[in-house]
Structure formats: structure tokens, C-alpha cells
Design an enzyme around this catalytic site. Structure first.
Site, PDB file in Angstrom:
ATOM      1  CB  CYS A 212      -0.926  -0.009   1.208  1.00  0.00           C
ATOM      2  SG  CYS A 212      -0.040   0.208   2.766  1.00  0.00           S
TER       3      CYS A 212
ATOM      4  CB  ALA B  64       3.891  -0.416   2.337  1.00  0.00           C
TER       5      ALA B  64
ATOM      6  NE  ARG C 162      12.303  -1.606   1.479  1.00  0.00           N
ATOM      7  CZ  ARG C 162      12.999  -0.486   1.481  1.00  0.00           C
ATOM      8  NH1 ARG C 162      13.250   0.145   2.623  1.00  0.00           N
ATOM      9  NH2 ARG C 162      13.449   0.013   0.357  1.00  0.00           N
TER      10      ARG C 162
HETATM   11 FE1  CFM Z   1      13.059   0.329  -5.504  1.00  0.00          FE
HETATM   12 FE2  CFM Z   1      11.078  -0.421  -4.180  1.00  0.00          FE
HETATM   13 FE3  CFM Z   1      13.594  -1.179  -3.577  1.00  0.00          FE
HETATM   14 FE4  CFM Z   1      12.439  -2.002  -5.830  1.00  0.00          FE
HETATM   15 FE5  CFM Z   1      11.460  -3.942  -4.317  1.00  0.00          FE
HETATM   16 FE6  CFM Z   1      10.095  -2.428  -2.686  1.00  0.00          FE
HETATM   17 FE7  CFM Z   1      12.604  -3.174  -2.038  1.00  0.00          FE
HETATM   18 MO1  CFM Z   1      10.613  -4.866  -2.041  1.00  0.00          MO
HETATM   19  S1  CFM Z   1      11.161  -0.412  -6.296  1.00  0.00           S
HETATM   20  S2  CFM Z   1      14.416  -1.398  -5.499  1.00  0.00           S
HETATM   21  S3  CFM Z   1      12.060  -3.978  -6.487  1.00  0.00           S
HETATM   22  S4  CFM Z   1      12.630   0.726  -3.416  1.00  0.00           S
HETATM   23  S5  CFM Z   1       9.413  -4.048  -3.813  1.00  0.00           S
HETATM   24  S6  CFM Z   1       9.226  -0.491  -2.981  1.00  0.00           S
HETATM   25  S7  CFM Z   1      10.891  -2.969  -0.795  1.00  0.00           S
HETATM   26  S8  CFM Z   1      12.677  -5.046  -2.975  1.00  0.00           S
HETATM   27  S9  CFM Z   1      14.482  -2.089  -1.812  1.00  0.00           S
END
Ligand code: CFM
Length: 539
Positions: A58, A61, A92
């Protein structure tokens, strides 16, 4: 096994009712490199259909968990029911390393107003003020960020007014975010809201100058599994000063001071491109896309920094670091490649990694046959050149677009337009650009936006890849089908995977996963069991 992705796509779509079928047909794309240099258009950043079992998160998040949360000394206070805080509490793997034992670090804490029915009925502002005061007296932070969850928006609590009042009362920087979970179609809206908050309330607050010659910020690097530690080490060895990251292992002060850098490097385009754009407009700092996922990608990104600063000493140090690190990488790479060559992968992660990690697989001879983002936009798929043609829909209008103008005193273009043009004329030195995922994938690869659970099962059954990369929601369902699933959000318990040392870790972990014999013992649902499991007598 040769798969016709077009036939598979049609088969998958058959199960959906007509309207949904049409929509999904625009979100499941068979990649193609056209003669005019374009790739097919994909529908992205639109609402998920109820019941489809999306993997998205969401808006809250994206704002609290992703962009602001990793900064260790901004006290994050969640205004809402306790569940929203609990599920954003240390999930995370964004690591941090305070300089001293005494230095402030709030990452381990989970602060919430714990809204109850009474607050929903009569309003929660009073409780929020009390919570801010309590948090201030307990921790004495430099800054407090207040995050709105869904009920806050529904009942109309004004977190911004509370933040202003508390800022005046307590004398520290306090700011609120209207990042209610429902505000956008995914966490992507939360990234944008967080970017706006960083820009309005933090960036530019500290003028402390730095004597170093080559100063950068690393944007969109969140120090998952320690990635940021690896990158800071490489940059330091090259003689490059990292003023701040946004936001892994960052502090309030590094971000407040980040406008003193001379170049912004953007790792995750999706989550932070707004900050890069706004900093260029207000302060004159150019930005360029980099990728430190993959050893060759890391080397390329470092060389681009060297070209930007046009300094022979810097370039020589960069070459030394690359040579030293590559020698170590190549030993592992050759060994792992001999065992992984020709194997296939699928990647479904949020908005960047489904693209970046393809590079690491390529380096060990593996091919990505299907990939997609949970919440990437068309520019993350097709490249930023599609931006001028993007339609602004009701959901995007929900999010503030800040009108940024050059700062009257502090705007200082770091490079002239002529210098930028000269640098761009050199190979692969594009500023303010991102080529996107699809131009770098093979023709005929499948690209699926906001994949559903049903679609996941169907593509696994059809392709039977050697590895599936996604998150915890998919992991065990996929593994029960006899296919290993690597979590690319949290790295399971592994990492770092960035830079050269990270590439070595990744190669070893993937080697272990795809070559483990255990997968043969799982009977996938599409394969009827050949024999009944032996009865185990209960004694
Ligand atoms: Fe960018 Fe992200 Fe991230 Fe990402 Fe991700 Fe994420 Fe992440 Mo999970 S777009 S690179 S592919 S910030 S979904 S919102 S939390 S891995 S560090």
C-alpha cells in the site's frame, strides 16, 4: 522446451471475465524490439482487480517502510491502528550502522498512536499530539515523521496541522505525510509522497561544506542486506565522497546536507526519481541512472562517475578498484557459470529489481524468460522517453506535484549544457534518463505487470524455470511446485548482493539453489504422482 508465449498468454487470459481479460491483455506483453527502436506499450500503474491476489503493498508501505523508514535518526511515528505499525516493523532488512554506540538509531523501535474505536469516532488528533510529546521526551530526536494510515484519511485528522503545532511547541523538525494506504494504486504513490516530504522538509536544511573533490549522493539505495555498506566501501576506495544515500544507512543530517553534492546517482528509478528531478531544478545537480547490481554493471557505473568528474587521478583509482575486484569476481563467476549456464529465471519484484537482477543472471549464463514489476510505471518498463505521453489519471492526480524553481541563492548548475552535451555524446553517458527493462530483455520474453497468483502458477507450469525470484508471499507456494524461490526483496537471510562482493555472494547463493537436488522430490501439481508415498507405520 520451447514455449510460444503468445499462445500461453491467450490461454491464461481465457479464464478471466471479458472486461478483466481486456485489461490483463494490456498488462501481459510479449516483448519485441521494433525497427524504430521502441518496444510494445504496457499498461502499468493502474488499480489491481479485487480478488486477483496481487503482490502489491500500500501507499503507507511505500512512504514509511520504503523511503523514510531506513533513515535511522528520524523518529517514525505511525498514526493509526497498531497492525499497520506492527507489519512495518523491521520487515524490510534495511540495515544501518551508527557511527558510535551513543548515536541515535530508532530503527529497532515501532511507534504508533494505536488508534482505537473511540479515536475513529471522535477524532485522533489529540492522541497524536500526546504521542508526539511522549516520543520527543523519550528520545529527543532531531526530527519526527508522522505517517497517516487509512482511517486517518477517512476521518479527516489533519496530521500536517498537528505537525506544525508540535514543531512550534517542541522546537524540532516535525512533518506529516498524507500517505494513507488507499491513496494510490500501490506503494509507488507512497514513494512520491515521501519524495515530496524529503524535498520540502529536509533537503537543503544544512549548509555544512565538504572539502572533498568528488561528491555524490546515491539515490534509491536502501541498504537491504547491507548492499549500501558494500557500495560506500567501493566509492570510498575510489576517492568518491558519498554525502548521503536516499535512504539506506542515512541520517537526517546527511540528507539535509545532500544538496552540497555535485552529482546524483539514481539506483532505483521508481522510488526516488522525483527527488533527483527536484534537486536538479532547485540546486542544479545533474542526475544519472546507475546500476550497481552485477559486477560488469558496477564497473560501468563507476567508470561513468569517472567520466563525469573528468579527472585522470580519479579514473585511475576507479580502474585499480575494478581490476582488483574483478579478479576475485571472475574466479567465482567462471565456476558458477559452468554449473548454471543455460538455466532460466523469472523475476517478479517491485519496481527496479526485476530489471537490475537480470544482469547478475546474465553474468552466470542464465536467461530471464519472464519478468515483471509489481508497481513499476511505463517508464520503468519502456524507458523515460514515454514520459511526455503518459496520461494523468484520477489516481495520479491524488498526489501532489511540487512546482520547483531554481533556488535564488543556491542554484548552481554543476555542468553547463555544453558540458552535459559533450558527456552525452560519449557512449552510454545519458543524463536524466532510464532505458527501462523491456529494451534490455530478449524479444519474445514475457513481461507481466502486477502478476496474479493464477498467472504465476500458469507460467511456472509452462516454462518450469530453474529459479523464480519474488518475495515471501510467493516463496512457499512456488517451492511446493519443486521450483526454488529466491526472495529478492529481503534476500531471504542473505546478501549483500550489490557491487563486486555482492555479485560473488549472489552467484554462490544461486548456484546452491538451482543445483540443489531436493527440488526433484517435490511433486508439482501438474504432474500426477507416479507412486503413492510409502505408508509410515505409526509405532
Ligand atoms: Fe526500488 Fe522499491 Fe527497492 Fe524495488 Fe522492491 Fe520495494 Fe525493495 Mo521490495 S522499487 S528497489 S524492487 S525501493 S518491492 S518499494 S521494498 S525489494 S528495496
Amino acid at each position: 522446451m520451447s514455449i510460444d508465449p503468445r499462445v500461453l498468454k491467450e490461454e491464461i487470459l481465457q479464464i478471466y471475465p471479458k472486461k478483466l481479460r481486456q485489461k490483463r491483455s494490456e498488462q501481459i506483453i510479449i516483448n519485441e524490439h521494433r525497427e524504430d527502436g521502441t518496444v510494445p506499450e504496457i499498461k502499468a500503474n493502474v488499480r489491481s482487480n479485487p480478488g486477483i491476489i496481487t503482490q502489491r503493498g500500500c501507499t503507507y508501505a511505500g512512504c514509511k517502510g520504503v523511503v523514510i523508514g531506513p533513515s535511522r535518526d528520524i523518529l517514525s511515528l505511525v498514526h493509526g491502528p497498531i497492525g499497520c505499525s506492527f507489519y512495518a516493523w523491521l520487515t524490510r532488512r534495511n540495515q544501518t550502522r551508527p557511527d558510535t554506540l551513543e548515536a541515535q538509531n530508532f530503527i529497532n523501535y515501532c511507534l504508533s498512536t494505536d488508534m482505537q474505536e473511540e479515536n475513529i469516532v471522535f477524532g485522533g488528533e489529540k492522541k497524536l499530539k500526546e504521542a508526539v510529546r511522549e516520543a520527543f521526551h523519550l528520545f529527543h530526536p532531531k526530527a519526527i515523521a508522522i505517517f497517516s494510515t487509512c482511517p486517518v484519511g477517512l476521518i479527516g485528522d489533519d496530521v500536517h496541522a498537528v505537525a506544525r503545532e508540535m514543531k512550534a511547541e517542541l522546537g524540532i523538525n516535525i512533518f506529516g505525510f498524507s500517505c494513507e494506504g488507499y491513496r494510490g494504486v500501490s506503494q509507488s504513490a507512497g514513494h512520491h509522497i515521501a519524495n515530496n516530504g524529503l524535498f520540502k522538509h529536509i533537503i537543503g536544511n544544512d549548509e555544512t561544506p565538504h572539502p572533498e573533490k568528488f561528491k555524490i549522493n546515491l539515490l534509491g539505495e536502501y541498504n537491504i542486506g547491507g548492499d549500501g555498506f558494500v557500495l560506500e566501501d567501493i566509492l570510498t576506495r575510489c576517492g568518491i565522497k558519498q554525502i548521503s544515500t536516499f535512504s539506506g544507512n542515512s541520517t537526517y543530517d546527511t540528507m539535509a546536507n545532500s544538496h552540497t553534492a555535485d552529482l546524483n546517482l539514481v539506483m532505483c528509478h521508481r522510488s526516488i526519481n522525483y527527488v533527483a528531478e527536484m534537486m536538479e531544478k532547485r540546486f542544479g545537480i545533474p542526475w544519472m541512472k546507475v546500476n550497481f547490481i552485477g559486477a560488469t554493471a558496477t564497473a560501468k557505473s563507476l567508470r561513468r562517475i569517472g567520466e563525469y568528474f573528468e579527472d585522470d587521478g580519479l579514473k585511475a583509482r576507479i580502474e585499480e578498484v575494478i581490476a582488483e575486484e574483478m579478479a576475485k569476481v571472475e574466479v567465482v563467476q567462471a565456476l558458477v557459470k559452468s554449473r548454471c549456464q543455460g538455466k532460466t529465471a523469472m523475476l517478479f519484484v517491485g519496481g527496479s529489481r526485476a530489471h537490475h537482477y537480470q544482469q547478475l543472471f546474465t553474468e552466470i549464463g542464465m536467461k530471464t524468460v519472464v519478468a515483471g514489476y509489481e508497481f513499476g510505471h511505463r517508464d520503468d518498463y519502456e524507458g523515460r522517453k514515454v514520459l511526455p505521453g503518459l496520461k494523468v489519471d484520477a489516481d495520479s492526480k491524488n498526489i501532489e506535484e511540487i512546482d520547483v524553481v531554481p533556488d535564488p541563492e543556491r542554484y548552481r548548475p554543476r555542468r553547463t549544457p555544453e558540458q552535459i552535451a559533450k558527456l552525452e555524446a560519449m557512449t552510454e553517458m545519458e543524463f536524466r534518463d532510464y532505458v527501462g527493462m523491456m529494451p534490455e530483455m530478449d524479444s519474445d520474453a514475457m513481461v507481466i505487470d502486477d502478476i496474479s497468483h493464477y498467472e504465476t502458477e500458469r507460467i511456472l507450469e509452462a516454462y518450469r524455470p530453474d529459479i523464480f525470484c519474488a518475495g515471501i508471499k510467493e516463496k512457499f507456494g512456488v517451492q511446493k511446485m519443486g521450483i526454488p524461490c529466491k526472495q529478492l526483496h529481503s534476500y531471504d537471510y542473505g546478501g549483500p548482493y550489490a557491487g563486486f562482493a555482492g555479485a560473488i555472494n549472489f552467484f554462490n547463493d544461486i548456484d546452491r539453489l538451482v543445483n540443489m537436488k531436493i527440488w526433484r522430490y517435490a511433486t508439482p501439481p501438474w504432474q500426477p504422482p507416479t507412486q503413492q508415498p510409502e505408508q509410515v507405520a505409526a509405532d
